[in-house]
Design a protein around this motif. Structure first.
Motif, PDB file in Angstrom:
ATOM      1  N   GLN A 100       0.846  -1.191   0.000  1.00  0.00           N
ATOM      2  CA  GLN A 100       0.000   0.000   0.000  1.00  0.00           C
ATOM      3  C   GLN A 100       0.881   1.240   0.000  1.00  0.00           C
ATOM      4  OE1 GLN A 100      -2.586  -1.396   3.412  1.00  0.00           O
ATOM      5  NE2 GLN A 100      -4.162  -0.458   2.151  1.00  0.00           N
ATOM      6  N   THR A 101       1.842   1.273   0.892  1.00  0.00           N
ATOM      7  CA  THR A 101       2.748   2.408   0.953  1.00  0.00           C
ATOM      8  C   THR A 101       4.179   1.910   1.067  1.00  0.00           C
ATOM      9  OG1 THR A 101       2.617   2.532   3.370  1.00  0.00           O
ATOM     10  CG2 THR A 101       1.040   3.865   2.108  1.00  0.00           C
ATOM     11  N   CYS A 102       5.099   2.767   0.740  1.00  0.00           N
ATOM     12  CA  CYS A 102       6.514   2.500   0.939  1.00  0.00           C
ATOM     13  C   CYS A 102       7.235   3.847   1.015  1.00  0.00           C
ATOM     14  CB  CYS A 102       7.101   1.649  -0.184  1.00  0.00           C
ATOM     15  SG  CYS A 102       7.036   2.439  -1.809  1.00  0.00           S
ATOM     16  N   ALA A 154      -3.055  -0.513  -3.485  1.00  0.00           N
ATOM     17  CA  ALA A 154      -2.715   0.898  -3.281  1.00  0.00           C
ATOM     18  C   ALA A 154      -3.729   1.812  -3.960  1.00  0.00           C
ATOM     19  CB  ALA A 154      -1.309   1.178  -3.814  1.00  0.00           C
ATOM     20  N   THR A 155      -3.738   3.047  -3.508  1.00  0.00           N
ATOM     21  CA  THR A 155      -4.595   4.059  -4.130  1.00  0.00           C
ATOM     22  C   THR A 155      -3.845   4.748  -5.256  1.00  0.00           C
ATOM     23  OG1 THR A 155      -3.840   5.829  -2.661  1.00  0.00           O
ATOM     24  CG2 THR A 155      -5.698   4.480  -1.900  1.00  0.00           C
ATOM     25  N   ALA A 156      -4.571   5.502  -6.050  1.00  0.00           N
ATOM     26  CA  ALA A 156      -3.950   6.225  -7.154  1.00  0.00           C
ATOM     27  C   ALA A 156      -2.908   7.202  -6.648  1.00  0.00           C
ATOM     28  CB  ALA A 156      -5.022   6.940  -7.973  1.00  0.00           C
ATOM     29  N   ALA A 157      -3.178   7.852  -5.524  1.00  0.00           N
ATOM     30  CA  ALA A 157      -2.225   8.816  -4.966  1.00  0.00           C
ATOM     31  C   ALA A 157      -0.944   8.116  -4.532  1.00  0.00           C
ATOM     32  CB  ALA A 157      -2.859   9.553  -3.786  1.00  0.00           C
ATOM     33  N   GLU A 158      -1.097   6.940  -3.907  1.00  0.00           N
ATOM     34  CA  GLU A 158       0.093   6.195  -3.470  1.00  0.00           C
ATOM     35  C   GLU A 158       0.904   5.712  -4.675  1.00  0.00           C
ATOM     36  OE1 GLU A 158      -2.010   4.484   0.621  1.00  0.00           O
ATOM     37  OE2 GLU A 158      -2.101   3.344  -1.263  1.00  0.00           O
ATOM     38  N   GLY A 159       0.217   5.283  -5.716  1.00  0.00           N
ATOM     39  CA  GLY A 159       0.916   4.853  -6.921  1.00  0.00           C
ATOM     40  C   GLY A 159       1.621   5.997  -7.609  1.00  0.00           C
ATOM     41  N   ALA A 160       0.990   7.164  -7.634  1.00  0.00           N
ATOM     42  CA  ALA A 160       1.605   8.331  -8.271  1.00  0.00           C
ATOM     43  C   ALA A 160       2.886   8.726  -7.553  1.00  0.00           C
ATOM     44  CB  ALA A 160       0.618   9.498  -8.286  1.00  0.00           C
ATOM     45  N   ALA A 161       2.879   8.613  -6.218  1.00  0.00           N
ATOM     46  CA  ALA A 161       4.088   8.954  -5.455  1.00  0.00           C
ATOM     47  C   ALA A 161       5.213   7.976  -5.770  1.00  0.00           C
ATOM     48  CB  ALA A 161       3.773   8.939  -3.960  1.00  0.00           C
ATOM     49  N   LEU A 162       4.874   6.680  -5.894  1.00  0.00           N
ATOM     50  CA  LEU A 162       5.888   5.692  -6.221  1.00  0.00           C
ATOM     51  C   LEU A 162       6.437   5.930  -7.624  1.00  0.00           C
ATOM     52  CD1 LEU A 162       7.284   3.054  -5.208  1.00  0.00           C
ATOM     53  CD2 LEU A 162       5.543   1.814  -6.509  1.00  0.00           C
ATOM     54  N   ALA A 163       5.557   6.214  -8.570  1.00  0.00           N
ATOM     55  CA  ALA A 163       6.004   6.459  -9.944  1.00  0.00           C
ATOM     56  C   ALA A 163       6.886   7.691 -10.023  1.00  0.00           C
ATOM     57  CB  ALA A 163       4.789   6.614 -10.859  1.00  0.00           C
ATOM     58  N   GLY A 171      10.012   5.014 -17.932  1.00  0.00           N
ATOM     59  CA  GLY A 171       9.151   4.463 -18.960  1.00  0.00           C
ATOM     60  C   GLY A 171       8.345   3.259 -18.535  1.00  0.00           C
ATOM     61  N   VAL A 172       8.117   3.105 -17.230  1.00  0.00           N
ATOM     62  CA  VAL A 172       7.319   1.991 -16.719  1.00  0.00           C
ATOM     63  C   VAL A 172       6.212   2.574 -15.848  1.00  0.00           C
ATOM     64  CG1 VAL A 172       7.301  -0.098 -15.295  1.00  0.00           C
ATOM     65  CG2 VAL A 172       9.278   0.407 -16.749  1.00  0.00           C
ATOM     66  N   PRO A 173       4.952   2.491 -16.267  1.00  0.00           N
ATOM     67  CA  PRO A 173       3.869   3.072 -15.473  1.00  0.00           C
ATOM     68  C   PRO A 173       3.568   2.242 -14.225  1.00  0.00           C
ATOM     69  CG  PRO A 173       2.984   1.947 -17.389  1.00  0.00           C
ATOM     70  CD  PRO A 173       4.482   1.916 -17.537  1.00  0.00           C
ATOM     71  N   VAL A 174       2.951   2.897 -13.249  1.00  0.00           N
ATOM     72  CA  VAL A 174       2.517   2.242 -12.023  1.00  0.00           C
ATOM     73  C   VAL A 174       0.990   2.271 -11.997  1.00  0.00           C
ATOM     74  CG1 VAL A 174       2.531   2.302  -9.501  1.00  0.00           C
ATOM     75  CG2 VAL A 174       4.611   2.877 -10.782  1.00  0.00           C
ATOM     76  N   LEU A 175       0.378   1.103 -11.876  1.00  0.00           N
ATOM     77  CA  LEU A 175      -1.077   0.961 -11.903  1.00  0.00           C
ATOM     78  C   LEU A 175      -1.542   0.482 -10.531  1.00  0.00           C
ATOM     79  CD1 LEU A 175      -3.438   1.132 -13.949  1.00  0.00           C
ATOM     80  CD2 LEU A 175      -3.059  -1.292 -14.430  1.00  0.00           C
ATOM     81  N   THR A 176      -2.575   1.072  -9.986  1.00  0.00           N
ATOM     82  CA  THR A 176      -3.044   0.739  -8.645  1.00  0.00           C
ATOM     83  C   THR A 176      -4.465   0.200  -8.675  1.00  0.00           C
ATOM     84  OG1 THR A 176      -3.947   2.935  -8.205  1.00  0.00           O
ATOM     85  CG2 THR A 176      -1.600   2.602  -7.739  1.00  0.00           C
ATOM     86  N   GLY A 177      -4.955  -0.124  -7.468  1.00  0.00           N
ATOM     87  CA  GLY A 177      -6.306  -0.651  -7.359  1.00  0.00           C
ATOM     88  C   GLY A 177      -7.355   0.284  -7.919  1.00  0.00           C
ATOM     89  N   GLU A 179      -7.100   2.287 -10.518  1.00  0.00           N
ATOM     90  CA  GLU A 179      -7.152   2.154 -11.981  1.00  0.00           C
ATOM     91  C   GLU A 179      -7.677   0.773 -12.396  1.00  0.00           C
ATOM     92  OE1 GLU A 179      -4.121   5.337 -11.199  1.00  0.00           O
ATOM     93  OE2 GLU A 179      -4.279   3.260 -10.523  1.00  0.00           O
ATOM     94  N   LEU A 180      -7.314  -0.269 -11.633  1.00  0.00           N
ATOM     95  CA  LEU A 180      -7.781  -1.608 -11.983  1.00  0.00           C
ATOM     96  C   LEU A 180      -9.299  -1.718 -11.934  1.00  0.00           C
ATOM     97  CD1 LEU A 180      -5.347  -4.116 -10.206  1.00  0.00           C
ATOM     98  CD2 LEU A 180      -5.462  -3.562 -12.627  1.00  0.00           C
ATOM     99  N   ALA A 181      -9.935  -0.864 -11.132  1.00  0.00           N
ATOM    100  CA  ALA A 181     -11.389  -0.932 -10.972  1.00  0.00           C
ATOM    101  C   ALA A 181     -12.143  -0.263 -12.111  1.00  0.00           C
ATOM    102  CB  ALA A 181     -11.780  -0.290  -9.639  1.00  0.00           C
ATOM    103  N   ARG A 182     -11.414   0.356 -13.033  1.00  0.00           N
ATOM    104  CA  ARG A 182     -12.087   1.079 -14.119  1.00  0.00           C
ATOM    105  C   ARG A 182     -12.826   0.109 -15.042  1.00  0.00           C
ATOM    106  NH1 ARG A 182      -8.681   6.393 -15.524  1.00  0.00           N
ATOM    107  NH2 ARG A 182     -10.442   6.611 -16.912  1.00  0.00           N
ATOM    108  N   HIS A 183     -13.895   0.616 -15.632  1.00  0.00           N
ATOM    109  CA  HIS A 183     -14.683  -0.189 -16.563  1.00  0.00           C
ATOM    110  C   HIS A 183     -14.728   0.417 -17.963  1.00  0.00           C
ATOM    111  CE1 HIS A 183     -16.072  -1.887 -12.771  1.00  0.00           C
ATOM    112  NE2 HIS A 183     -16.622  -2.889 -13.453  1.00  0.00           N
ATOM    113  N   ASP A 184     -13.911   1.439 -18.213  1.00  0.00           N
ATOM    114  CA  ASP A 184     -13.978   2.075 -19.528  1.00  0.00           C
ATOM    115  C   ASP A 184     -12.871   1.555 -20.436  1.00  0.00           C
ATOM    116  OD1 ASP A 184     -11.618   3.389 -18.801  1.00  0.00           O
ATOM    117  OD2 ASP A 184     -12.714   5.097 -17.969  1.00  0.00           O
ATOM    118  N   GLU A 185     -12.820   2.129 -21.635  1.00  0.00           N
ATOM    119  CA  GLU A 185     -11.908   1.632 -22.658  1.00  0.00           C
ATOM    120  C   GLU A 185     -10.441   1.956 -22.383  1.00  0.00           C
ATOM    121  OE1 GLU A 185     -13.181   5.736 -23.541  1.00  0.00           O
ATOM    122  OE2 GLU A 185     -14.197   3.872 -23.027  1.00  0.00           O
ATOM    123  N   THR A 186     -10.165   2.788 -21.369  1.00  0.00           N
ATOM    124  CA  THR A 186      -8.769   3.152 -21.096  1.00  0.00           C
ATOM    125  C   THR A 186      -8.023   2.088 -20.293  1.00  0.00           C
ATOM    126  OG1 THR A 186      -9.339   4.330 -19.057  1.00  0.00           O
ATOM    127  CG2 THR A 186      -9.366   5.599 -21.110  1.00  0.00           C
TER     128      THR A 186
END
Length: 636
Positions: A100-102, A154-163, A171-177, A179-186
């Protein structure tokens, strides 16, 4: 370990029995006993990943779970295989973390909530990506390799801090819970799969048939590493060890612009780190990378790299001959004691070769290092001890460090980055020499063969050289090694002489003759043409394939194709190895009893048999030894 289409695996991870089958497969493929924490991570991380992949419309892509990296240094949590519309294969490396955090320590290191310092996952994936690119053989299909870190807790904010902590160019994105919960085309795009289509069965088979081979050699990149360009990727245990040493350096050494070590960092006693690993486990690659890192991060400590192997040092100096400070960075082993008093950080490679002298216990030169150097990183392989006046061990170093109040850490490298990454081949060699010899069942990408006579062996070496590969033959030190008798000599003495049967039934015995590698470079006095390179550069310089190397000119090095002559000093008789020191021409060994000589002979041939990055061909002079190998190695 498990591979199938996303949709099929998404259904499988809902079945509790699936994880038990994966655990059984884990043991069957040689990964050892499964840590319960590892299985818990599978149960916690795989379902949310597959739910997201299915929701993103990616159910027809191929996925490999726990994909073993080339060299065996690490397993990828998941590897997605897809195709671009133009048919180019595309890989997506997925690193799954339950964090979740580091705490971000710097762009390459993080501290987990349990206090463990580890590689930043973004850089972990970047190293995997680079490694695949370097190990792709020319015959393999074109590949594009991407990567993503997934922190499903992790949350989006926690992932953004890690990234953000990884730097802008990873060049490696960080994806969190979130973003995983999204249901759209992105969602497919976030998973780095937005432009992928399902690979057909032929493309999957084509990918799975790739036999990863090292396409770049360490010495080709030494100079770049010292300058900070990391063309040779560290992976798995290497990367973990790199982080551990950096952590120790931060505690015990002053940083750039500092005069002293950080206050409260425990710098008073200093640290001794031993790093052990077998042939091709990446010790020298890691040692060179550490030297470059210490030069940039801790310049005031004047980091240095010393090896008792004159051959390895000669190759390192040759590889960095354009570097203005090369000779200062790689002092000779003879200056080990004085260097220990002048540097704050010292890397020692091939430490098992350090001379003991007349004193019992730790060699005096190494004792001086442990006493005086604030950070000593000592690389060794106890099964590469080849003389009775050598032989430092990890236990001896640990005892000496603790007696002086020094912090000691021991790190183990378990990967196999030589021999086409074939852990199976290095295990075969160890079984042959130290355990119960086993038949060679083959390893795709690595070739092992038996030569019926030395003429066959030399013909194969010549053909490989003509084809543009680096090919060398080594032999046990069983023949006299004389010097050219005249200063203007244009040929080396043919000291090695081996009888071979006639190719014609009833014909006369043939005698194969060859020269040892030259003690000094031999040139034509008329036109200056190089006839034979200096012995220390025999393994890499033009013309070396025409001479025979020995343990002292091969240890620590590698070449594409290795020919090995097992001489009469080691023979297989009545189900056991027997040593014959009277057959040795090595004055440091020939006075030993057979019992004393045996471990040095076994270690010597272990070194010679593990120099080839792609191929090893063996010839044994003793008939019983040849017969043993013939039962183990079947014709290709």
């Amino acid at each position: 370990m498990a591979a199938d289409r996303v949709g099929h695996l998404a259904a499988s991870v809902q079945d509790p029995a699936f994880f038990g089958r994966c655990a059984a497969r884990y043991r069957a493929v040689g990964f050892g006993e499964l840590d319960p924490a590892e299985e818990r991570s599978w149960r916690n991380s795989w379902p949310p990943l597959f739910e997201a992949l299915v929701r993103a419309g990616l159910k027809d892509l191929q996925v490999h779970l726990e994909y073993g990296t080339p060299g065996g240094g690490r397993r990828l949590d998941a590897l997605i295989v897809g195709a671009a519309p133009d048919g180019v294969l595309r890989l997506v490396i997925v690193e799954l973390k339950q964090w979740q955090t580091c705490r971000i320590l710097d762009t390459e290191r993080v501290m987990r909530s349990d206090g463990l310092v580890t590689v930043h996952p973004v850089h972990q994936v970047a190293a995997y990506r680079s490694f695949f690119q370097h190990w792709r053989p020319q015959s393999a299909p074109e590949l594009e390799v991407r990567g993503v870190v997934v922190l499903h807790n992790a949350t989006a904010a926690e992932g953004a801090a890690l990234a953000a902590g990884a730097g802008a160019d990873a060049g490696v994105p960080v994806l969190t819970g979130d973003e995983l919960a999204r249901h759209d085309e992105t969602l497919a795009r976030l998973l780095c799969c937005g432009d992928l289509v399902a690979p057909d069965a032929g493309q999957v088979e084509e990918f799975e048939s790739i036999r990863w081979q090292p396409s770049s050699r360490l010495l080709d990149h030494v100079g770049a590493d010292l300058e900070g360009s990391h063309a040779f990727a560290l992976v798995g245990d290497q990367q973990d060890a790199f982080v551990r040493v950096r952590q120790a350096a931060a505690r015990h050494l002053p940083g750039r612009g500092q005069a002293t070590a950080p206050a409260g960092g425990g710098g008073g006693g200093g640290a001794v780190i031993t790093v052990s690993g077998g042939p091709g486990s990446g010790k020298t690659a890691l040692a060179v990378r550490l030297l470059g890192r210490l030069m940039r991060a801790h310049p005031a400590t004047r980091p240095r790299f010393i090896t008792p192997s004159g051959t390895l040092r000669a190759h390192l100096l040759d590889a960095v001959r354009g570097h203005s400070a090369a000779r200062e960075l790689f002092p000779s082993a003879g200056s080990l004691r004085s260097t220990a008093r002048q540097t704050g950080a010292l890397i020692i490679d091939e430490a098992q070769r350090i001379k003991r002298g007349s004193a019992a216990g730790l060699p005096p030169d190494l004792a001086a290092v442990i006493q005086h150097v604030p950070l000593a990183v000592i690389f060794l392989d106890e099964r590469q001890i080849i003389r009775p006046d050598e032989g430092t061990t990890v236990d001896e170093i640990r005892t000496a460090a603790q007696a002086l109040g020094r912090t000691h850490h021991h790190l183990e490298l378990t990967g196999s980055f030589r021999c086409s990454g074939s852990a199976a081949y290095t295990a075969w060699v160890d079984n042959l020499l130290y355990g119960t010899p086993q038949p060679w069942t083959g390893h795709a990408g690595y070739e092992l063969a038996l030569a019926g006579d030395p003429f066959q062996l030399q013909e194969w070496i010549d053909q490989a050289t003509t084809a543009g590969h680096t090919a060398r033959t080594t032999a046990g030190f069983c023949w006299e090694w004389s010097r050219p008798r005249a200063s203007g000599a244009t040929a080396l003495p043919l000291d090695i002489s081996i009888d071979a049967p006639s190719t014609i039934p009833g014909g006369p015995t043939r005698t194969w003759r060859a020269a040892w590698n030259a003690s000094s470079a031999l040139t034509d006095p008329d036109d200056g043409r190089l006839i034979a390179p200096h012995s220390q550069l025999w393994a890499s310089h033009t013309g070396g394939h025409q001479q025979i190397g020995c343990i002292y000119t091969a240890q620590g090095l590698e070449y594409h194709h290795a020919g090995v002559i097992i001489g009469p000093d080691l023979t297989w008789t009545d189900g056991h190895w027997h040593a014959h020191p009277e057959e040795s021409q090595d004055t440091a060994l020939r006075h030993l009893t057979p019992t004393q000589y045996l471990p040095y002979a076994l270690n010597t041939y272990r070194v010679l048999l593990t120099r080839g990055t792609h191929t090893t061909h063996i010839h044994a002079t003793a008939p019983d030894t040849h017969d043993l190998l013939q039962t183990l190695i079947h014709p290709n």
